[in-house]
Design a protein around this motif. Structure first.
Motif: not given
Length: 425
Positions: A158, A140, A152-154, A15-19
């Motif tokens: 959410f 997180r 941003n970005p945390y 997933a892109r969230g885990q860049g």
């Protein structure tokens, strides 16, 4: 195998969230050097975000893990415990600042450690409220995102986050926030938001990690300790990034001469193996009932073996002293650059081997230069140097080298840094 090919596979599979910072796929690493899958060498100024304080693949840590692997890898410390967990807890309890008897628990991640601090504080005090600081980073999970003081970005997308969490300014001379202002705002929270008798704990990083390596002074931490004592509030010191010799002492708040009620430990605790801990005053730690704390992988036997070896390495190689030397070496390079580029390099700061440089436009603290930090991180990666950016305004480069890094490797890496910097400005 190519880095670019792996990056394409990663973008499809993960997933892109885990860049990831750069398409650098590691094949092997030793001390402060990494070789990628294409055979290219990189100098590592990040240490896995202050995790491998003892360097990649330290022989003593490696040997301890190999020996443990021959014995067993998991039984769950809450089911069938083992001596290494007891021994590591004893080491942590002895190393934690202050003379009050301590106890520890083991978890797997820093966020878990913070979350368990909140649980313990609420169980002990019977109070709900938690006060954290703007710019702080605590993890997180939902609770720790609520405590984190950077959107941003945390925190984007959410919410909602838990209630009874309040934020106050972190003292920051460079950004014009005095200790008096920070304490006055804290008192205002007591007036406007929550009475102190409902506050379970105040949590603070002695050096803000993701926030930009801003540092709370000894006097501020002492005043915070006194305020907590006045109101029966627990003081939680988040030492996840600053601990394990990183700032020149085993734990950073030792330098302020204070004792935390609860302290988090993770990252550098085990040389890269996933383990974290809460260490606190014994009577406070014993507030939750049996079974109220724990987790399947908390206190992994492999992590405990690595952690015991890390304690030995820190002592035998005098890594607290080494952190001071490493920090001074970086600062010399950076202050020389600041003299040459005073309109761009707004501030150089460090606590031992937590080193930061902040970029601005026109020498103006109110004109952050986040584009440069982002471009410099990317360009450095292309040129064989691993850098990390951070900061509430995104305009800080942080240096977190292994404490065992060779001075000539620092010099080599800083030459890459300077070259990339000059090409961009």
């Amino acid at each position: 195998m190519k880095n670019a090919d792996l990056q394409k596979r990663k973008e499809v599979a993960i997933a892109r969230g885990q860049g990831n910072m750069a398409p650098l796929y590691v094949d092997r690493a030793v001390n402060a050097e990494i070789w990628d899958v294409e055979g290219k060498r990189h100098i590592d100024f990040g240490a896995g975000i202050a995790v491998v304080n003892t360097g990649h693949n330290h022989p003593k840590v490696k040997a301890a893990v190999q020996e443990q692997l021959e014995r067993f890898t998991h039984t769950c410390v809450m089911v069938s415990p083992y001596e290494s967990a007891v021994a590591l807890a004893e080491k942590l309890n002895a190393a934690a600042p202050g003379n009050t008897p301590k106890k520890s628990i083991f978890v797997t991640t820093g966020a878990e450690a913070v979350e368990n601090c909140v649980k313990i504080a609420r169980a002990y005090t019977g109070r709900p409220g938690i006060i954290a600081f703007n710019g702080g980073f605590h993890g997180r999970t939902n609770m720790t995102m609520g405590l984190t003081g950077k959107v941003n970005p945390y925190k984007i997308g959410f919410g909602p986050f838990p209630s009874d969490i309040f934020h106050v300014p972190y003292p920051n001379d460079y950004l014009g926030i005095t200790e008096e202002q920070a304490l006055a705002d804290l008192q205002m929270r007591f007036t406007c938001d929550i009475e102190p008798s409902r506050v379970a704990a105040i949590i603070i990083e002695p050096v803000q990690g993701e926030g930009g390596f801003y540092m709370a002074s000894a006097s501020f931490l002492q005043k915070l300790r006194a305020l907590c004592d006045e109101h029966g509030i627990l003081l939680i010191l988040d030492e996840i990034q600053a601990g394990f010799a990183r700032t020149g002492t085993m734990f950073c708040h030792e330098q302020a001469g204070i004792e935390a009620d609860l302290m988090t430990a993770a990252k550098g605790i085990a040389g890269g193996f996933p383990i974290a801990a809460v260490v606190g005053k014994a009577d406070i730690m014993d507030a939750p009932i049996p079974g109220g704390l724990g987790g399947t992988y908390g206190g992994s036997p492999v992590g405990c073996a690595a952690g015991l070896a890390v304690f030995d390495v820190i002592e035998e190689e005098k890594l607290c002293d080494r952190a001071v030397e490493v920090g001074a070496h970086f600062v010399k390079h950076l202050t020389d650059m600041q003299q040459e580029y005073p309109s761009i390099i707004g501030e150089v700061r460090n606590a031992g081997a937590m080193i930061a440089v902040e970029f601005v436009h026109d020498g103006d603290v109110n004109k952050p230069y986040p584009e440069l930090a982002k471009q410099l991180s990317a360009k450095a990666a292309e040129n064989g140097l691993v850098l990390l950016s951070c900061g509430i305004r995104g305009n800080v480069i942080r240096f977190l080298p292994a404490l065992t890094i060779e001075m000539d490797i620092i010099d080599e890496g800083m030459e890459i840094f300077k070259r990339c910097f000059k090409e961009l400005v």
